[in-house]
Enzyme design. Structure first.
Site: not given
Ligand code: F6P
Length: 326
Positions: A29, A131-132, A167, A220, A257
């Site tokens: 956009r 996400i890292d 636990r 726990s 997830i």
């Molecule tokens: O880089 C993102 C990530 O989800 C990491 O956190 C993880 O180590 C890796 O990718 C997992 O990679 P794949 O989806 O190829 O198993």
């Protein structure tokens, strides 16, 4: 006008991250607002090599801002890691009359983008999507906030069953070699221990803390383990603790997830800002850099700095985590 940019390509590469779609939408956009045509390449660099294209107009990116994953698909493409592969990709971009490429990805994708730029003269801009949260040049990478919130929700749930059963739980979160997800989730989820790659764990000290906690009436315990935070991950640490404490435990590896699901508001906003800024940066003549956000402001960082330089873990947050748990 637009520094000669009439057509740009966009692709998503490496691990998908929630917010990528919001970013694609913003790229399309923002470009359309500057009369720049956009084409999407499918399946990351694989699509550049195999010429898998799809035209992207304003309509094509409607109703995607709320969706996780990436509508363009992604891959980790081995062939693109070779100079021959990159030359083929550059040739396909030339044939498609593409003037510049926007790459949504993480450090591996940026290394590929940098090589494509230096070897083949392709104008590229990177958008930090992983996400890292492991890149220099931005406070947050796109997808991090969603991953943290997904993991946090899981930990809240695990806490219910951990408390009912009295636990010990070891919960492994993603992050590759970066402990940011574990640290934020650990603090926000009130974990009893957080194990990070950036801060080596003394197993005897960990066991002593866990033991004392139970002695003092804790019913726990939740230990958050970053992937890479301990040899063998959550299973590795659980085994070591079992050998010393013989406490009943369970391991939960959250895995992919954390990478799925609808992006949080924060990731949608960040994706929108970064996508739009990537187009503005190209139109202003910038290239070979990543667009990020620092102190709320858009910043540009040379691509090679984003993965070459060491990103420090937030030491003050780490200390806080220790202060509040022990
Ligand atoms: O880089 C993102 C990530 O989800 C990491 O956190 C993880 O180590 C890796 O990718 C997992 O990679 P794949 O989806 O190829 O198993």
């Amino acid at each position: 006008m637009n520094n000669g940019i009439r057509k740009i390509a966009v692709l998503t590469s490496g691990g998908d991250a929630p917010g990528m779609n919001a970013c694609i939408r913003a790229v399309v956009r923002a470009a359309s607002g500057q009369s720049i045509e956009v084409v999407g390449f499918l399946q990351g660099y694989r699509g550049l090599l195999d010429n898998l294209q799809t035209p992207l107009g304003r309509r094509e990116v409607g109703n995607i801002i709320q969706r996780g994953g990436t509508i363009l698909g992604t891959s980790r493409c081995q062939e693109f890691m070779t100079p021959q592969g990159r030359a083929r990709a550059a040739e396909n971009l030339r044939k498609a009359d593409v003037d510049a490429l926007v790459v949504l990805g993480g450090n591996g994708s940026f290394q590929g983008a940098h090589a494509l730029a230096t070897e083949c003269g392709v104008r590229v801009i990177g958008v930090p999507c992983t996400i890292d949260n492991d890149l220099v040049g931005t406070e947050y990478t796109l997808g991090f906030d969603t991953a943290v919130n997904v993991a946090l929700d899981a930990i809240d749930r695990i806490r219910d069953t951990a408390e009912s059963f009295e636990r010990l739980f070891f919960v492994e979160v993603m992050g590759n070699t970066c402990g940011d997800i574990a640290l934020e989730v650990g603090v926000a989820g009130g974990a009893d221990e957080v194990l990070l790659p950036e801060s080596p764990t003394d197993i005897e000290v960990l066991c002593e803390h866990l033991h004392l906690g139970f002695e003092h009436g804790r019913r726990s315990s939740i230990v958050v383990v970053a992937e890479g935070g301990f040899p063998g991950g959550a299973f590795g640490v659980a085994q070591q603790v079992w050998m010393r404490l013989r406490a009943d435990y369970r391991v939960c590896v959250l895995g992919h997830i954390q990478r799925g699901g609808s992006p949080t508001a924060r990731d949608r906003v960040l994706g929108s800002k970064l996508g739009s800024s990537a187009v503005e940066a190209l139109a202003a003549g910038h290239e070979g850099c990543m667009v990020g956000q620092i102190d709320g402001n858009i910043s540009l960082t040379p691509l090679e700095r984003t993965w070459n330089e060491h990103r420090e873990v937030d030491r003050s947050l780490l200390e806080l985590a220790h202060r509040l748990t022990h």
